[in-house]
Design a protein around this motif. Structure first.
Motif, mmCIF file in Angstrom:
data_model
loop_
_atom_site.group_PDB
_atom_site.id
_atom_site.type_symbol
_atom_site.label_atom_id
_atom_site.label_comp_id
_atom_site.label_asym_id
_atom_site.label_seq_id
_atom_site.Cartn_x
_atom_site.Cartn_y
_atom_site.Cartn_z
ATOM 1 N N PHE A 118 26.967 62.200 57.933
ATOM 2 C CA PHE A 118 28.213 61.696 57.353
ATOM 3 C C PHE A 118 28.892 60.787 58.359
ATOM 4 O O PHE A 118 28.594 60.816 59.563
ATOM 5 C CB PHE A 118 29.156 62.831 56.942
ATOM 6 N N ALA A 119 29.775 59.956 57.857
ATOM 7 C CA ALA A 119 30.593 59.094 58.714
ATOM 8 C C ALA A 119 32.016 59.124 58.205
ATOM 9 O O ALA A 119 32.263 59.203 56.991
ATOM 10 C CB ALA A 119 30.061 57.660 58.716
ATOM 11 N N LEU A 120 32.962 59.065 59.124
ATOM 12 C CA LEU A 120 34.388 58.998 58.817
ATOM 13 C C LEU A 120 34.921 57.690 59.366
ATOM 14 O O LEU A 120 34.750 57.395 60.559
ATOM 15 C CB LEU A 120 35.130 60.178 59.445
ATOM 16 N N ALA A 121 35.540 56.890 58.522
ATOM 17 C CA ALA A 121 36.045 55.585 58.940
ATOM 18 C C ALA A 121 37.550 55.520 58.759
ATOM 19 O O ALA A 121 38.097 56.027 57.767
ATOM 20 C CB ALA A 121 35.373 54.479 58.123
ATOM 21 N N THR A 122 38.219 54.893 59.710
ATOM 22 C CA THR A 122 39.652 54.642 59.623
ATOM 23 C C THR A 122 39.855 53.152 59.429
ATOM 24 O O THR A 122 39.429 52.347 60.266
ATOM 25 C CB THR A 122 40.382 55.099 60.899
ATOM 26 N N LEU A 133 38.347 57.173 55.081
ATOM 27 C CA LEU A 133 37.274 57.246 54.107
ATOM 28 C C LEU A 133 36.093 57.970 54.733
ATOM 29 O O LEU A 133 35.898 57.914 55.953
ATOM 30 C CB LEU A 133 36.811 55.849 53.677
ATOM 31 N N ALA A 134 35.314 58.636 53.908
ATOM 32 C CA ALA A 134 34.069 59.237 54.373
ATOM 33 C C ALA A 134 32.914 58.584 53.636
ATOM 34 O O ALA A 134 33.075 58.119 52.495
ATOM 35 C CB ALA A 134 34.069 60.739 54.115
ATOM 36 N N ARG A 153 21.279 56.458 47.149
ATOM 37 C CA ARG A 153 22.425 55.575 47.364
ATOM 38 C C ARG A 153 23.483 56.303 48.183
ATOM 39 O O ARG A 153 23.458 57.530 48.303
ATOM 40 C CB ARG A 153 23.029 55.121 46.030
ATOM 41 N N GLY A 154 24.383 55.536 48.750
ATOM 42 C CA GLY A 154 25.467 56.134 49.493
ATOM 43 C C GLY A 154 26.609 56.554 48.584
ATOM 44 O O GLY A 154 26.702 56.132 47.426
ATOM 45 N N GLN A 155 27.475 57.394 49.110
ATOM 46 C CA GLN A 155 28.625 57.877 48.337
ATOM 47 C C GLN A 155 29.879 57.804 49.188
ATOM 48 O O GLN A 155 29.901 58.302 50.316
ATOM 49 C CB GLN A 155 28.392 59.318 47.880
ATOM 50 N N GLU A 156 30.915 57.198 48.669
ATOM 51 C CA GLU A 156 32.206 57.143 49.351
ATOM 52 C C GLU A 156 33.072 58.302 48.887
ATOM 53 O O GLU A 156 33.104 58.629 47.695
ATOM 54 C CB GLU A 156 32.917 55.827 49.045
#
Length: 270
Positions: A209-213, A220-221, A228-231
């Motif tokens: 997983f990734a967490l973005a600011t 957002l994660a 596929r990816g999931q937001e």
């Protein structure tokens, strides 16, 4: 999207997300209100799918914004010479000011050498050569985000198993480990931690997983998978992943010790 420049299309996407969150609605709840799928709402908000006039009409109605987004599409976005609706994780990376990234399987894509990335895409012979080259070019181009004028601050945690499982040949693995050591010692906005094999079971093993600011403080994660990816942006999902991140980071070695381990692993592949 040009680096450092916000287009009208990108502005519209950001305002859509902020308006929904101000109303306290999740993507699923807005989807029900506008009679579209949750995947459509997500795709629009990360720039994967351009919103249609009809979609924005329904959003304006659901959020009681008096036709604002419809007017933005007609009067503002149309002024853009290009409307670079980017795709998924790439869109998030281009906007993020900080990223926390955990990987238990592979070296994070931003840090992969060309040889390592090629071996990932060629594994099992599932992709034809043209698709391998397309994906490889996209991955290497995406790494440019680390070298722009104002790159995001990236903290990454990987499991030691990532370094021990062979991808490509031994030379590929040695060069990849040394590349990671160089990045975390030489790049001022990259910090890399390794969870050693001596660690017992920990929550991060559940998956990548990734967490973005984003610049406006939005969190957002992003989860990646085979298809596929999931937001994710629901507060309860973010809170869960933030907890997993903190526990996982607590199991990891500090940067200096992680670099020593990376160099040790590189020698083991010699």
């Amino acid at each position: 999207m040009a680096v450092g420049r916000t287009t009208a299309a990108g502005f519209l996407v950001g305002e859509l997300r902020r308006a929904r969150m101000r109303r306290g609605l999740s993507q699923d709840e807005l989807a029900r209100a506008v009679n579209y799928s949750a995947s459509m709402v997500s795709a629009v908000e990360i720039g994967q799918q351009p919103p249609t006039a009809k979609y924005l009409e329904m959003v304006d109605r659901a959020l009681d914004t008096d036709g604002l987004f419809g007017r933005m599409l007609t009067d503002l976005v149309s002024l853009d010479r290009t409307q670079p609706w980017l795709r998924g994780w790439r869109a998030i990376l281009e906007q993020a000011r900080a990223v926390r990234w955990y990987e238990p399987r592979y070296v994070p894509g931003l840090f992969q050498t060309e040889a390592y990335a090629r071996a990932v895409f060629e594994a099992g012979g599932l992709l034809d050569p043209e698709e391998v080259e397309r994906r490889l070019a996209d991955r290497l181009e995406r790494q440019g985000v680390l070298y722009r004028e104002r790159p995001p601050y990236v903290v990454a945690v990987i499991d030691e198993a990532v370094l021990r499982r062979r991808v490509g040949d031994r030379k590929v693995m040695r060069e990849q480990a040394l590349h990671l050591a160089r990045l975390t010692t030489e790049h001022p906005r990259i910090r890399l931690h390794v969870v050693p094999q001596t660690a017992e079971e920990y929550p991060g093993l559940g998956g990548q997983f990734a967490l973005a600011t984003l610049p406006d403080g939005t969190e957002l994660a992003y989860l990646d998978c085979q298809v596929r990816g999931q937001e994710l942006d629901r507060p309860e999902d973010l809170l869960r992943l933030q907890g997993v991140w903190e526990v996982t980071l607590g199991e990891a070695l500090p940067p200096h010790d992680s670099v020593e381990l990376l160099r040790e692993v590189a020698e083991s592949w010699s």
